[in-house]
Design an enzyme around this catalytic site. Structure first.
Site, PDB file in Angstrom:
ATOM      1  N   ASP A   1       0.854  -1.189   0.000  1.00 34.66           N
ATOM      2  CA  ASP A   1       0.000   0.000   0.000  1.00 34.66           C
ATOM      3  C   ASP A   1       0.886   1.234   0.000  1.00 34.66           C
ATOM      4  O   ASP A   1       2.060   1.165   0.394  1.00 34.66           O
ATOM      5  CB  ASP A   1      -0.933   0.023   1.210  1.00 34.66           C
ATOM      6  CG  ASP A   1      -1.939   1.173   1.140  1.00 34.66           C
ATOM      7  OD1 ASP A   1      -2.784   1.138   0.227  1.00 34.66           O
ATOM      8  OD2 ASP A   1      -1.872   2.081   1.976  1.00 34.66           O
ATOM      9  N   SER A   2       0.316   2.356  -0.412  1.00 32.18           N
ATOM     10  CA  SER A   2       1.069   3.603  -0.384  1.00 32.18           C
ATOM     11  C   SER A   2       1.334   4.059   1.038  1.00 32.18           C
ATOM     12  O   SER A   2       2.221   4.883   1.272  1.00 32.18           O
ATOM     13  CB  SER A   2       0.308   4.691  -1.151  1.00 32.18           C
ATOM     14  OG  SER A   2      -0.954   4.919  -0.553  1.00 32.18           O
TER      15      SER A   2
ATOM     16  N   GLY B   1      -2.879   9.097  -4.325  1.00 35.24           N
ATOM     17  CA  GLY B   1      -4.090   9.554  -5.011  1.00 35.24           C
ATOM     18  C   GLY B   1      -3.909  10.714  -5.959  1.00 35.24           C
ATOM     19  O   GLY B   1      -4.397  10.689  -7.094  1.00 35.24           O
TER      20      GLY B   1
ATOM     21  N   CYS C   1      -4.126  -1.358  -2.494  1.00 36.56           N
ATOM     22  CA  CYS C   1      -4.195   0.086  -2.694  1.00 36.56           C
ATOM     23  C   CYS C   1      -5.018   0.314  -3.956  1.00 36.56           C
ATOM     24  O   CYS C   1      -4.652  -0.171  -5.028  1.00 36.56           O
ATOM     25  CB  CYS C   1      -2.794   0.661  -2.859  1.00 36.56           C
ATOM     26  SG  CYS C   1      -2.717   2.410  -3.318  1.00 36.56           S
TER      27      CYS C   1
ATOM     28  N   THR D   1      -5.568   3.074  -5.647  1.00 36.74           N
ATOM     29  CA  THR D   1      -4.911   3.933  -6.626  1.00 36.74           C
ATOM     30  C   THR D   1      -3.879   3.155  -7.425  1.00 36.74           C
ATOM     31  O   THR D   1      -3.815   3.269  -8.661  1.00 36.74           O
ATOM     32  CB  THR D   1      -4.250   5.139  -5.936  1.00 36.74           C
ATOM     33  OG1 THR D   1      -5.225   5.850  -5.177  1.00 36.74           O
ATOM     34  CG2 THR D   1      -3.639   6.077  -6.948  1.00 36.74           C
TER      35      THR D   1
ATOM     36  N   GLU E   1      -4.163   9.471   7.799  1.00 37.44           N
ATOM     37  CA  GLU E   1      -2.714   9.363   7.953  1.00 37.44           C
ATOM     38  C   GLU E   1      -2.204  10.251   9.094  1.00 37.44           C
ATOM     39  O   GLU E   1      -1.222   9.920   9.760  1.00 37.44           O
ATOM     40  CB  GLU E   1      -2.023   9.748   6.634  1.00 37.44           C
ATOM     41  CG  GLU E   1      -2.320   8.812   5.476  1.00 37.44           C
ATOM     42  CD  GLU E   1      -1.294   7.701   5.325  1.00 37.44           C
ATOM     43  OE1 GLU E   1      -0.133   7.902   5.687  1.00 37.44           O
ATOM     44  OE2 GLU E   1      -1.685   6.615   4.845  1.00 37.44           O
TER      45      GLU E   1
ATOM     46  N   CYS F   1     -11.197   2.941  -1.058  1.00 37.55           N
ATOM     47  CA  CYS F   1      -9.857   3.296  -0.604  1.00 37.55           C
ATOM     48  C   CYS F   1      -9.650   2.569   0.718  1.00 37.55           C
ATOM     49  O   CYS F   1     -10.530   2.602   1.590  1.00 37.55           O
ATOM     50  CB  CYS F   1      -9.707   4.804  -0.413  1.00 37.55           C
ATOM     51  SG  CYS F   1      -8.132   5.287   0.332  1.00 37.55           S
TER      52      CYS F   1
ATOM     53  N   HIS G   1      -7.945   3.212   3.215  1.00 38.24           N
ATOM     54  CA  HIS G   1      -7.897   4.061   4.410  1.00 38.24           C
ATOM     55  C   HIS G   1      -9.293   4.331   4.979  1.00 38.24           C
ATOM     56  O   HIS G   1      -9.445   4.570   6.176  1.00 38.24           O
ATOM     57  CB  HIS G   1      -7.262   5.421   4.087  1.00 38.24           C
ATOM     58  CG  HIS G   1      -5.780   5.390   3.893  1.00 38.24           C
ATOM     59  ND1 HIS G   1      -5.195   4.801   2.811  1.00 38.24           N
ATOM     60  CD2 HIS G   1      -4.772   5.875   4.653  1.00 38.24           C
ATOM     61  CE1 HIS G   1      -3.878   4.937   2.896  1.00 38.24           C
ATOM     62  NE2 HIS G   1      -3.594   5.584   4.006  1.00 38.24           N
TER      63      HIS G   1
END
Length: 273
Positions: free
Chosen positions: A10-11, A43, A73, A75, A158, A192, A194
């Site tokens: 994941d990012s 993103g 992820c 994106t 985040e 997403c 998150h």
């Protein structure tokens, strides 16, 4: 080094919500998680940049003995997966596989909606790629899909800014916007990884009749089925029930966030891509 782990990428931290569900469903395998926190969020970045970053990550996973890598992820799945699968894997590692989160989600989203109207909440990159529109159309051509980019939501998660001024407004604004686009929506997809961290607040500003779908359980079930259908890949996966975590950013920040996303504390390692 872990014995032939399944890689999960994941990012940032969001993929931990996917990994948590995968480990609960398939605890016997070894897993190697890596978050590219130093370059998050993905993103807003261009297709080319996300592709370059994701390919670097995939190559790193392969160097660590992974035969299977999950792009946890949206994106990266939207902007990089197809190119990596079609262009890079045949030359780079024809016996290895890279999977994403968009197709497995699109394959089942229609079973959640009675009205046949679905809303997709995602990053700007995921929304602009049109990936969910295209994939859902393949499996459920009768479903009307509306999308809403929520660029503030990943930074909220985040930065642990759940209770900061403006957070509620940032969440309510996008929920109001997508439900105004199509008042018949009865299912909202959190596209997403998150966003499940915002579930409580999203639920607060969403009508009770509207279902909110997170991806973790969907991806875990899809992976289980994939491994059953592809024994040639499954047999390459180590089964010691071990976990390792890596980040390109601060290990202290990563470890501090992990308990919230993954449900337990971990000790991560620093890498540079």
């Amino acid at each position: 080094m872990l014995n032939k782990p399944i890689g999960v990428f994941d990012s940032g931290y969001g993929g931990l919500t996917i990994l948590k569900e995968i480990v609960e469903r398939l605890p016997q395998y070894n897993y190697l998680y890596m978050g590219d926190n130093a370059r998050a969020p993905y993103g807003p970045r261009s297709f080319e940049t996300v592709y370059d970053y994701t390919l670097e990550a995939v190559k790193w996973f392969f160097s660590q003995g992974c035969s299977l890598v999950i792009l946890a992820c949206n994106t990266a799945s939207a902007k990089a997966l197809r190119s990596i699968q079609q262009k890079d894997l045949p030359q780079l590692a024809p016996d290895k596989r890279v999977l994403g989160v968009i197709r497995p989600t699109a394959e089942v989203i229609g079973y959640y909606s009675k009205s046949r109207h679905v809303g997709v909440l995602g990053t700007q990159g995921t929304v602009s790629s049109q990936s969910y529109l295209l994939e859902i159309e393949k499996f459920f051509p009768d479903i009307a899909v509306s999308q809403e980019a929520c660029p503030e939501w990943v930074p909220i998660v985040e930065n642990n800014a759940y209770d900061q001024p403006g957070t509620d407004e940032a969440i309510q604004t996008h929920l109001d916007a997508i439900l105004q686009k199509d008042p018949q929506i009865d299912t909202l997809l959190l596209a997403c990884t998150h966003y499940p961290m915002l579930m409580e607040k999203i639920r607060q500003f969403t009508p009770e009749a509207v279902s909110i779908i997170a991806q973790g359980g969907i991806i875990a079930q899809s992976l289980e089925v994939y491994l059953q259908r592809h024994p040639e890949i499954e047999q390459q996966c180590g089964k010691d029930g071990q976990l390792e975590f890596y980040t390109t950013g601060s290990t202290q920040d990563f470890d501090n966030h992990t308990a919230n996303f993954f449900g337990r504390a971990v000790s991560s390692n620093l890498i540079q891509l």
